[in-house]
Every structure is written in structure tokens, then in C-alpha cells.
Design an enzyme around this catalytic site. Sequence first.
Site, PDB file in Angstrom:
ATOM      1  N   LYS A 189       0.345  -0.968  -0.155  1.00 56.08           N
ATOM      2  CA  LYS A 189       0.001   0.003   0.011  1.00 56.08           C
ATOM      3  C   LYS A 189       1.055   1.487   0.000  1.00 56.08           C
ATOM      4  O   LYS A 189       1.671   1.146   0.378  1.00 56.08           O
ATOM      5  CB  LYS A 189      -0.627  -0.065   1.356  1.00 56.08           C
ATOM      6  CG  LYS A 189      -0.571  -0.209   2.964  1.00 56.08           C
ATOM      7  CD  LYS A 189       0.638   1.351   3.409  1.00 56.08           C
ATOM      8  CE  LYS A 189       1.074   1.567   4.316  1.00 56.08           C
ATOM      9  NZ  LYS A 189       1.061   2.750   4.726  1.00 56.08           N
ATOM     10  N   ALA A 194      10.344  -2.928   5.599  1.00 55.66           N
ATOM     11  CA  ALA A 194      10.351  -1.721   6.553  1.00 55.66           C
ATOM     12  C   ALA A 194      10.185  -0.664   5.811  1.00 55.66           C
ATOM     13  O   ALA A 194      11.771   0.171   5.970  1.00 55.66           O
ATOM     14  CB  ALA A 194      11.799  -1.487   7.872  1.00 55.66           C
ATOM     15  N   GLY A 224       3.781  -4.178   3.766  1.00 51.60           N
ATOM     16  CA  GLY A 224       4.933  -5.185   3.627  1.00 51.60           C
ATOM     17  C   GLY A 224       4.012  -6.348   4.304  1.00 51.60           C
ATOM     18  O   GLY A 224       3.023  -7.855   4.234  1.00 51.60           O
ATOM     19  N   GLY A 225       4.812  -6.169   5.594  1.00 49.03           N
ATOM     20  CA  GLY A 225       4.266  -7.030   6.672  1.00 49.03           C
ATOM     21  C   GLY A 225       2.795  -7.447   7.133  1.00 49.03           C
ATOM     22  O   GLY A 225       2.613  -8.524   7.476  1.00 49.03           O
ATOM     23  N   SER A 226       2.210  -6.303   7.967  1.00 45.99           N
ATOM     24  CA  SER A 226       0.612  -6.173   7.253  1.00 45.99           C
ATOM     25  C   SER A 226      -0.078  -6.513   6.738  1.00 45.99           C
ATOM     26  O   SER A 226      -0.885  -7.624   6.578  1.00 45.99           O
ATOM     27  CB  SER A 226       0.101  -4.937   7.431  1.00 45.99           C
ATOM     28  OG  SER A 226       1.430  -3.875   8.689  1.00 45.99           O
ATOM     29  N   ASP A 236      -3.065  -0.797  10.353  1.00 45.21           N
ATOM     30  CA  ASP A 236      -2.690  -0.570   8.826  1.00 45.21           C
ATOM     31  C   ASP A 236      -3.288  -2.222   8.810  1.00 45.21           C
ATOM     32  O   ASP A 236      -3.624  -2.560   7.638  1.00 45.21           O
ATOM     33  CB  ASP A 236      -1.880  -0.295   8.677  1.00 45.21           C
ATOM     34  CG  ASP A 236      -0.688  -0.968   8.647  1.00 45.21           C
ATOM     35  OD1 ASP A 236      -0.781  -1.650   9.623  1.00 45.21           O
ATOM     36  OD2 ASP A 236       0.517  -1.205   7.219  1.00 45.21           O
TER      37      ASP A 236
END
Length: 270
Positions: free
Chosen positions: A6, A94, A99-101, A134
Site C-alpha cells: 500500500k 520496513a 508488506g508485513g501487515s 493498518d
Amino acid sequence: MKAYAKINLALVVGPTRDDGKHEVVTVLQRIDLYDEVDVARSDRKGIDVSMSSSEGAHPPVVENIVTRALGDLSRAAGVEPRWKATIEKRIPIAAGLGGGSSDAASALRIANETLDEPLVDAELHALAASLGSDVPFFLTLGTQLGTGDGSTLARIEVPRDYIVLLLFPNGAVKESTAAVYARFDREARFEQRRKYLLEALKGGDLASLPPNDLASSPLAARVVELGAFRADVSGAGPAVYGLFADAQHAERAATSLRGFGRTLVVAPAW
């Protein structure tokens, strides 16, 4: 499952809430850059998460948010944690692109669908919100206006006729999002900035959205000089994005910016 990145088309930050989080108003937009996430039930008790990167690197999985997501889902659903997840990373880690979310939301969605008694949407949203403000966005469709701590979402219609240039500046190292928020102290005129953001959205004018309160970069001005009608930092950074009217101009700008860092040209995703 594709776990899309995003960008924050706008991010206005206000006062600290009673829960210690900041009040925000943000516009969240998926882009056509994604990780691949797969989750299946395992014969073995425990949560096994393996990661690989399209660039050959192997990201760390200790305390990975996907591990947390699957553990929390198991507890909420009252089932043994027996999961095997694989993630192929394409979204830079990071970078302010979520990306992790997005990986966590995709893992929740896939794993929930395997349950005999899946959590309902509201329960899944609450579980996602407990992982990060998010994460719930990645369970939705379309462009979303995030309010409260960012996890209260409402779908909005915005122009879609643009191309996104991403710039990952050389040498940039991102602090944790929590650390960036903890240092943030610009609480004055929040309502004024919030109103300005909402008025720009009402007029469908992405170029007039206020700048990111949380992070900035001088490279955004350079991206505008190269033809973007809007450029800013996404989230807590350090990724910089520019919105261009067409792919040709975006690609030309990307070529000009390669001395400043890695570039990608992608479309918005819906």
C-alpha cells in the site's frame, strides 16, 4: 494469495489518544506490488513460517507478524496452532509499504477459511487491528479512508487514472513505526488539516491532498520536478512515491532517479 503493498496517499496525524496511539486520518491505496502468501493446516503442532525473497535474501522470521497472526487466530477460534505458512517476499521490508501487515492479513484470511467455524468478518477485523492499525485495511477492497488509530475504515472513490513511481532511497534505514509516532509532537491544527484532507477528497483532487505529517523527504520535490502531480513519503517511510499521469513519464522519471536509489513503476490495485 497475493498480499499487496500500500501507499498512504495522505497521512494527517493528531493528538495522542487515551490508548496511547495517535489520532490519524489517512488515505490507503493498494499498489500492484505484492508478496505471495500460502497457509495450510499442518500435521505437527506449532506454527512454521518460512520466508524467501525474489532477490535471494532470506528475511528473518523470529517474532514475525504472520506467526503472531496465526497464533492469535488459533486462540480466538479455540483450535490448536497447527499451521505451515510460506511467504515469498517482493515488497521491500520496513519501507512504509505495509508488506508485513499485508502478509499477516492474507495469512489470517487464508487460515480462517480452513476452519470448521471461521471467525465472522467483525471478529477477523478486530483480530487484525490488534496486530497493527493498518492490518485491517488489507482485509478490505478498494481505496479506504482510515480514521481513529487508522483501523476504522470507510471505502472511498478516488481517481484511478495514474501510475505510481516508487523510490527506495540509497542508505535509508527506517526506524520502527512506533518510534516515529512516539517522537511525533505536531498536534496543533489537526482539525484544520483533517478538514483540508477531506475537502481535497470530496473534490477528487489527489494533487491537493496535504503532505504526510509523519515523514518527509527532499526527494519528493525532485519527483515533482520530473513530472509527478503528487509525491510524498508513504507511511513512516523511507519509500517515496510519485503519481504520474501515464507510464511513459513515470518510466522516464524512474530512469532519472536511479542514482538516488532503487525505483519501481507500478499501477494502483483495487
